[in-house]
Design an enzyme around this catalytic site. Structure first.
Site, PDB file in Angstrom:
ATOM      1  N   ASP A 131      -0.967  16.757  -1.197  1.00 40.71           N
ATOM      2  CA  ASP A 131      -1.192  15.927  -2.380  1.00 40.71           C
ATOM      3  C   ASP A 131      -0.106  16.218  -3.410  1.00 40.71           C
ATOM      4  O   ASP A 131       0.267  17.371  -3.625  1.00 40.71           O
ATOM      5  CB  ASP A 131      -2.587  16.207  -2.970  1.00 40.71           C
ATOM      6  CG  ASP A 131      -3.027  15.111  -3.925  1.00 40.71           C
ATOM      7  OD1 ASP A 131      -3.971  14.370  -3.583  1.00 40.71           O
ATOM      8  OD2 ASP A 131      -2.428  14.992  -5.025  1.00 40.71           O
ATOM      9  N   HIS A 191      -9.668  14.119   1.305  1.00 40.68           N
ATOM     10  CA  HIS A 191      -9.073  15.269   0.633  1.00 40.68           C
ATOM     11  C   HIS A 191      -9.581  16.525   1.336  1.00 40.68           C
ATOM     12  O   HIS A 191     -10.798  16.709   1.467  1.00 40.68           O
ATOM     13  CB  HIS A 191      -9.516  15.339  -0.835  1.00 40.68           C
ATOM     14  CG  HIS A 191      -9.092  14.172  -1.675  1.00 40.68           C
ATOM     15  ND1 HIS A 191      -8.053  14.236  -2.571  1.00 40.68           N
ATOM     16  CD2 HIS A 191      -9.571  12.902  -1.750  1.00 40.68           C
ATOM     17  CE1 HIS A 191      -7.914  13.067  -3.174  1.00 40.68           C
ATOM     18  NE2 HIS A 191      -8.826  12.231  -2.700  1.00 40.68           N
ATOM     19  N   ASN A 230     -13.309   9.613  -1.670  1.00 36.38           N
ATOM     20  CA  ASN A 230     -13.768   8.712  -2.726  1.00 36.38           C
ATOM     21  C   ASN A 230     -13.692   7.290  -2.178  1.00 36.38           C
ATOM     22  O   ASN A 230     -12.649   6.885  -1.658  1.00 36.38           O
ATOM     23  CB  ASN A 230     -12.879   8.855  -3.963  1.00 36.38           C
ATOM     24  CG  ASN A 230     -12.923  10.261  -4.550  1.00 36.38           C
ATOM     25  OD1 ASN A 230     -13.980  10.877  -4.610  1.00 36.38           O
ATOM     26  ND2 ASN A 230     -11.773  10.775  -4.973  1.00 36.38           N
ATOM     27  N   CYS A 256       0.516   3.302   3.207  1.00 34.65           N
ATOM     28  CA  CYS A 256       1.183   2.637   4.335  1.00 34.65           C
ATOM     29  C   CYS A 256       2.699   2.856   4.256  1.00 34.65           C
ATOM     30  O   CYS A 256       3.357   3.048   5.278  1.00 34.65           O
ATOM     31  CB  CYS A 256       0.858   1.141   4.365  1.00 34.65           C
ATOM     32  SG  CYS A 256      -0.772   0.764   5.072  1.00 34.65           S
ATOM     33  N   GLY A 273     -13.795   6.820  -8.102  1.00 35.55           N
ATOM     34  CA  GLY A 273     -12.614   7.637  -8.351  1.00 35.55           C
ATOM     35  C   GLY A 273     -11.471   7.415  -7.379  1.00 35.55           C
ATOM     36  O   GLY A 273     -10.466   8.128  -7.438  1.00 35.55           O
ATOM     37  N   HIS A 301      -4.381   0.589   8.297  1.00 34.86           N
ATOM     38  CA  HIS A 301      -4.843   0.368   6.927  1.00 34.86           C
ATOM     39  C   HIS A 301      -6.321  -0.004   6.924  1.00 34.86           C
ATOM     40  O   HIS A 301      -6.700  -1.115   7.273  1.00 34.86           O
ATOM     41  CB  HIS A 301      -4.018  -0.721   6.233  1.00 34.86           C
ATOM     42  CG  HIS A 301      -4.434  -0.916   4.802  1.00 34.86           C
ATOM     43  ND1 HIS A 301      -3.904  -0.179   3.759  1.00 34.86           N
ATOM     44  CD2 HIS A 301      -5.367  -1.726   4.247  1.00 34.86           C
ATOM     45  CE1 HIS A 301      -4.485  -0.542   2.631  1.00 34.86           C
ATOM     46  NE2 HIS A 301      -5.379  -1.477   2.901  1.00 34.86           N
ATOM     47  N   HIS A 330      -8.595   7.866   2.858  1.00 34.01           N
ATOM     48  CA  HIS A 330      -8.042   9.217   3.016  1.00 34.01           C
ATOM     49  C   HIS A 330      -9.112  10.227   2.682  1.00 34.01           C
ATOM     50  O   HIS A 330     -10.010   9.969   1.876  1.00 34.01           O
ATOM     51  CB  HIS A 330      -6.802   9.416   2.137  1.00 34.01           C
ATOM     52  CG  HIS A 330      -7.034   9.115   0.686  1.00 34.01           C
ATOM     53  ND1 HIS A 330      -7.067   7.829   0.198  1.00 34.01           N
ATOM     54  CD2 HIS A 330      -7.275   9.919  -0.380  1.00 34.01           C
ATOM     55  CE1 HIS A 330      -7.302   7.853  -1.107  1.00 34.01           C
ATOM     56  NE2 HIS A 330      -7.443   9.119  -1.478  1.00 34.01           N
ATOM     57  N   CYS A 341       0.839  -1.198   0.000  1.00 34.80           N
ATOM     58  CA  CYS A 341       0.000   0.000   0.000  1.00 34.80           C
ATOM     59  C   CYS A 341       0.879   1.255   0.000  1.00 34.80           C
ATOM     60  O   CYS A 341       1.712   1.443   0.893  1.00 34.80           O
ATOM     61  CB  CYS A 341      -0.918  -0.020   1.220  1.00 34.80           C
ATOM     62  SG  CYS A 341      -1.816   1.517   1.435  1.00 34.80           S
TER      63      CYS A 341
HETATM   64  P1  5GP Z   1      -8.027   9.201  -4.625  1.00 39.05           P
HETATM   65  O1  5GP Z   1      -8.023   9.242  -6.142  1.00 39.05           O
HETATM   66  O2  5GP Z   1      -7.678   7.791  -4.149  1.00 39.05           O
HETATM   67  O3  5GP Z   1      -9.256   9.752  -3.997  1.00 39.05           O
HETATM   68  O4  5GP Z   1      -6.852  10.149  -4.169  1.00 39.05           O
HETATM   69  C1  5GP Z   1      -5.513   9.777  -4.239  1.00 39.05           C
HETATM   70  C2  5GP Z   1      -4.699  11.033  -4.206  1.00 39.05           C
HETATM   71  O5  5GP Z   1      -3.363  10.674  -3.892  1.00 39.05           O
HETATM   72  C3  5GP Z   1      -4.642  11.777  -5.557  1.00 39.05           C
HETATM   73  O6  5GP Z   1      -5.146  13.105  -5.383  1.00 39.05           O
HETATM   74  C4  5GP Z   1      -3.165  11.760  -5.938  1.00 39.05           C
HETATM   75  O7  5GP Z   1      -2.730  12.970  -6.523  1.00 39.05           O
HETATM   76  C5  5GP Z   1      -2.489  11.504  -4.610  1.00 39.05           C
HETATM   77  N1  5GP Z   1      -1.239  10.777  -4.685  1.00 39.05           N
HETATM   78  C6  5GP Z   1      -0.965   9.673  -5.451  1.00 39.05           C
HETATM   79  N2  5GP Z   1       0.292   9.248  -5.229  1.00 39.05           N
HETATM   80  C7  5GP Z   1       0.826  10.094  -4.311  1.00 39.05           C
HETATM   81  C8  5GP Z   1       2.120  10.160  -3.673  1.00 39.05           C
HETATM   82  O8  5GP Z   1       3.027   9.355  -3.912  1.00 39.05           O
HETATM   83  N3  5GP Z   1       2.306  11.164  -2.777  1.00 39.05           N
HETATM   84  C9  5GP Z   1       1.323  12.084  -2.491  1.00 39.05           C
HETATM   85  N4  5GP Z   1       1.625  13.041  -1.614  1.00 39.05           N
HETATM   86  N5  5GP Z   1       0.098  12.044  -3.060  1.00 39.05           N
HETATM   87  C10 5GP Z   1      -0.141  11.063  -3.961  1.00 39.05           C
HETATM   88 ZN    ZN Z   2      -2.436   1.258   3.610  1.00 37.11          ZN
END
Ligand code: 5GP
Ligand code: ZN
Length: 114
Positions: free
Chosen positions: A30, A100, A85, A7, A91, A46, A98, A4
């Site tokens: 982000d 946002h 999400n 994680c 999405g 997790h 997590h 993960c």
């Molecule tokens: P989700 O699409 O799962 O709701 O959000 C995942 C978020 O994680 C996205 O906004 C993406 O830009 C962010 N993200 C993906 N990989 C990384 C990373 O390695 N580091 C950080 N800080 N954010 C990440």
């Molecule tokens: Zn995790």
């Protein structure tokens, strides 16, 4: 959880820009922000997605929301959006719960999709 991404970030084996951390929550910027302030707030344990929460694990989500309020105060943000999400079809791209934290409000992010 071994494979993960979040994680690994929590464990410190993948780098991140930390905004807030306590015993059970980590918040990071982000990597691909869609608003001026775009912070990801996650429980350290997790849990795959919001849809997996139970009454037993819900306090971890509540702790994230309290951290969000604290972070918003620290960042000087009064009004903001919180988005979680839950599941790939909604999405979610990183399967570790997590939230946002998004500010300022932009109607295009009202139904947020990365
Ligand atoms: P989700 O699409 O799962 O709701 O959000 C995942 C978020 O994680 C996205 O906004 C993406 O830009 C962010 N993200 C993906 N990989 C990384 C990373 O390695 N580091 C950080 N800080 N954010 C990440
Ligand atoms: Zn995790």
């Amino acid at each position: 959880m071994q494979d993960c991404l979040f994680c690994k970030i929590i464990a410190g084996t993948v780098p991140s820009t930390k905004v807030y951390e306590d015993g059970s929550v980590l918040a990071i910027r982000d990597i691909n922000p869609v608003t001026d302030t775009h912070i990801l707030v996650m429980p350290k344990i997790h849990i795959e997605k919001a849809g997996d929460l139970t009454f037993e694990t819900a306090p971890f989500a509540g702790h994230c929301l309290s951290a969000i309020a604290e972070i918003a105060r620290n960042e000087g943000i009064e009004d903001f959006c919180v988005v979680a999400n839950s599941g790939a079809k909604a999405g979610q791209t990183v399967p570790h719960l997590h939230f946002h934290l998004l500010s300022p409000f932009n109607s295009q992010e009202h139904f947020f999709s990365p």
